[in-house]
Design a protein around this motif. Structure first.
Motif, PDB file in Angstrom:
ATOM      1  N   GLY A  48      15.549  50.227  71.804  1.00 41.88           N
ATOM      2  CA  GLY A  48      15.968  48.874  71.501  1.00 41.88           C
ATOM      3  C   GLY A  48      16.699  48.176  72.626  1.00 41.88           C
ATOM      4  O   GLY A  48      16.975  46.991  72.538  1.00 41.88           O
ATOM      5  N   ASN A  49      17.037  48.886  73.700  1.00 47.70           N
ATOM      6  CA  ASN A  49      17.744  48.283  74.827  1.00 47.70           C
ATOM      7  C   ASN A  49      16.767  47.863  75.913  1.00 47.70           C
ATOM      8  O   ASN A  49      15.642  48.356  75.987  1.00 47.70           O
ATOM      9  N   ASN A  50      17.219  46.974  76.758  1.00 49.55           N
ATOM     10  CA  ASN A  50      16.476  46.579  77.955  1.00 49.55           C
ATOM     11  C   ASN A  50      17.207  47.161  79.149  1.00 49.55           C
ATOM     12  O   ASN A  50      18.429  47.068  79.232  1.00 49.55           O
ATOM     13  N   TYR A  51      16.449  47.742  80.070  1.00 48.24           N
ATOM     14  CA  TYR A  51      17.051  48.367  81.242  1.00 48.24           C
ATOM     15  C   TYR A  51      16.470  47.773  82.512  1.00 48.24           C
ATOM     16  O   TYR A  51      15.285  47.448  82.572  1.00 48.24           O
ATOM     17  N   THR A  52      17.328  47.664  83.518  1.00 49.31           N
ATOM     18  CA  THR A  52      16.881  47.287  84.856  1.00 49.31           C
ATOM     19  C   THR A  52      17.249  48.428  85.791  1.00 49.31           C
ATOM     20  O   THR A  52      18.412  48.834  85.868  1.00 49.31           O
ATOM     21  N   ILE A  53      16.247  48.944  86.459  1.00 49.86           N
ATOM     22  CA  ILE A  53      16.449  49.961  87.491  1.00 49.86           C
ATOM     23  C   ILE A  53      16.460  49.224  88.818  1.00 49.86           C
ATOM     24  O   ILE A  53      15.480  48.580  89.184  1.00 49.86           O
ATOM     25  N   ASN A  54      17.589  49.272  89.514  1.00 54.03           N
ATOM     26  CA  ASN A  54      17.691  48.631  90.822  1.00 54.03           C
ATOM     27  C   ASN A  54      17.526  49.697  91.896  1.00 54.03           C
ATOM     28  O   ASN A  54      18.287  50.664  91.942  1.00 54.03           O
ATOM     29  N   LEU A  55      16.506  49.532  92.733  1.00 52.77           N
ATOM     30  CA  LEU A  55      16.258  50.444  93.840  1.00 52.77           C
ATOM     31  C   LEU A  55      16.777  49.791  95.110  1.00 52.77           C
ATOM     32  O   LEU A  55      16.312  48.724  95.497  1.00 52.77           O
ATOM     33  N   LYS A  56      17.759  50.420  95.732  1.00 49.58           N
ATOM     34  CA  LYS A  56      18.301  49.903  96.987  1.00 49.58           C
ATOM     35  C   LYS A  56      17.862  50.838  98.107  1.00 49.58           C
ATOM     36  O   LYS A  56      18.258  52.000  98.145  1.00 49.58           O
ATOM     37  N   VAL A  57      17.037  50.305  98.992  1.00 50.80           N
ATOM     38  CA  VAL A  57      16.501  51.091 100.096  1.00 50.80           C
ATOM     39  C   VAL A  57      17.380  50.858 101.323  1.00 50.80           C
ATOM     40  O   VAL A  57      17.573  49.721 101.749  1.00 50.80           O
ATOM     41  N   ASN A  58      17.917  51.934 101.862  1.00 55.42           N
ATOM     42  CA  ASN A  58      18.741  51.865 103.066  1.00 55.42           C
ATOM     43  C   ASN A  58      17.821  52.051 104.270  1.00 55.42           C
ATOM     44  O   ASN A  58      17.341  53.152 104.527  1.00 55.42           O
ATOM     45  N   ILE A  59      17.556  50.946 104.974  1.00 55.46           N
ATOM     46  CA  ILE A  59      16.593  51.013 106.070  1.00 55.46           C
ATOM     47  C   ILE A  59      17.235  51.066 107.445  1.00 55.46           C
ATOM     48  O   ILE A  59      16.536  51.149 108.443  1.00 55.46           O
ATOM     49  N   ASP A  60      18.561  51.020 107.510  1.00 53.45           N
ATOM     50  CA  ASP A  60      19.221  51.152 108.802  1.00 53.45           C
ATOM     51  C   ASP A  60      18.889  52.539 109.362  1.00 53.45           C
ATOM     52  O   ASP A  60      19.105  53.552 108.708  1.00 53.45           O
ATOM     53  N   ASN A  61      18.339  52.595 110.535  1.00 54.87           N
ATOM     54  CA  ASN A  61      17.890  53.849 111.163  1.00 54.87           C
ATOM     55  C   ASN A  61      16.784  54.545 110.362  1.00 54.87           C
ATOM     56  O   ASN A  61      16.638  55.756 110.432  1.00 54.87           O
ATOM     57  N   ALA A  62      15.997  53.787 109.609  1.00 52.12           N
ATOM     58  CA  ALA A  62      14.937  54.370 108.783  1.00 52.12           C
ATOM     59  C   ALA A  62      13.648  54.619 109.553  1.00 52.12           C
ATOM     60  O   ALA A  62      12.794  55.363 109.092  1.00 52.12           O
ATOM     61  N   VAL A  63      13.481  54.001 110.686  1.00 50.88           N
ATOM     62  CA  VAL A  63      12.295  54.242 111.500  1.00 50.88           C
ATOM     63  C   VAL A  63      12.678  55.220 112.596  1.00 50.88           C
ATOM     64  O   VAL A  63      13.555  54.956 113.416  1.00 50.88           O
ATOM     65  N   VAL A  64      12.034  56.372 112.569  1.00 56.26           N
ATOM     66  CA  VAL A  64      12.350  57.453 113.501  1.00 56.26           C
ATOM     67  C   VAL A  64      11.176  57.588 114.471  1.00 56.26           C
ATOM     68  O   VAL A  64      10.016  57.545 114.065  1.00 56.26           O
ATOM     69  N   GLU A  65      11.501  57.745 115.735  1.00 57.19           N
ATOM     70  CA  GLU A  65      10.454  57.857 116.755  1.00 57.19           C
ATOM     71  C   GLU A  65      10.370  59.285 117.256  1.00 57.19           C
ATOM     72  O   GLU A  65      11.379  59.911 117.574  1.00 57.19           O
ATOM     73  N   ASN A  66       9.154  59.782 117.326  1.00 53.91           N
ATOM     74  CA  ASN A  66       8.893  61.087 117.912  1.00 53.91           C
ATOM     75  C   ASN A  66       8.689  60.865 119.403  1.00 53.91           C
ATOM     76  O   ASN A  66       7.756  60.196 119.824  1.00 53.91           O
ATOM     77  N   SER A  67       9.568  61.412 120.226  1.00 53.46           N
ATOM     78  CA  SER A  67       9.533  61.147 121.666  1.00 53.46           C
ATOM     79  C   SER A  67       8.327  61.785 122.361  1.00 53.46           C
ATOM     80  O   SER A  67       7.948  61.363 123.449  1.00 53.46           O
ATOM     81  N   VAL A  68       7.700  62.755 121.736  1.00 54.04           N
ATOM     82  CA  VAL A  68       6.562  63.432 122.369  1.00 54.04           C
ATOM     83  C   VAL A  68       5.347  62.511 122.449  1.00 54.04           C
ATOM     84  O   VAL A  68       4.735  62.345 123.496  1.00 54.04           O
ATOM     85  N   ASN A  69       4.996  61.879 121.319  1.00 56.12           N
ATOM     86  CA  ASN A  69       3.793  61.042 121.334  1.00 56.12           C
ATOM     87  C   ASN A  69       4.074  59.589 120.933  1.00 56.12           C
ATOM     88  O   ASN A  69       3.163  58.861 120.582  1.00 56.12           O
TER      89      ASN A  69
END
Length: 188
Positions: free
Chosen positions: A150-171
């Protein structure tokens, strides 16, 4: 029509009516056995020009046993296309699921499923990014919450993208490795 034919017709109509009225669809469940779920998405700030992700779906794990065939439920968040996560900062968010009726249960985990069309733009240059092996099924966060009927729910997804892209130095390969928080809000 004789009585036997009438009786057969009544039995046939009763059976057809029974099958059409005994659906276990969520829409036909009593309010105490169903709830509505909405999902919003927001992001943190980052130093990229843009971080575009393709969202394929949002899944919730409703059984603690991950081996159960029906432990994951799709919230049907498909068809959103690419979303620039940097546009979802400073109080902005995006509704990706809106009042979807689901059967009342517990939520053990929430998973944001990403598609293959993800890019990061750094200093005006676009780079393709993909999820590393540990995120191939999506970004998952354990989250134990009991959904009451009987309740309504909101799921809030907070994505932390600071430093989320990682680079592989080899290729010079770039991959996406963000973290995610889940908040659950309830309203009657």
């Amino acid at each position: 029509m004789n009585n036997l034919t009438k009786l057969r017709l009544v039995i046939l109509l009763s059976i057809v009516t029974f099958f059409f009225n005994c659906s276990d669809s969520v829409e036909t469940l009593p309010p105490q056995e169903s709830t509505n779920i909405s999902v919003t998405l927001e992001s943190s700030l980052a130093s990229y020009d843009a971080l575009n992700v393709e969202i394929s779906d949002v899944l919730v794990k409703t059984k603690d046993n991950g081996a159960a065939p029906d432990c994951w439920i799709s919230l049907h968040a498909n068809g959103l296309g690419n979303i620039n996560l940097l546009e979802l900062t400073n109080g902005s968010n995006l509704m990706i699921v809106n009042n979807l009726p689901v059967k009342t249960s517990e939520i053990y985990e929430v998973r944001l499923v990403l598609g293959n069309n993800n890019t990061v733009i750094i200093d005006g240059q676009s780079y393709s990014v993909s999820a590393p092996e540990n995120h191939q099924e999506g970004l998952s966060v354990p989250s134990i919450h009991l959904l009451q009927g009987g309740n309504n729910y909101t799921i809030n997804l907070k994505v932390n993208i600071d430093n989320a892209v990682v680079e592989n130095s080899v290729n010079n390969y770039k991959y996406l490795n963000p973290t995610m928080e889940v908040q659950l809000f309830s309203s009657n």
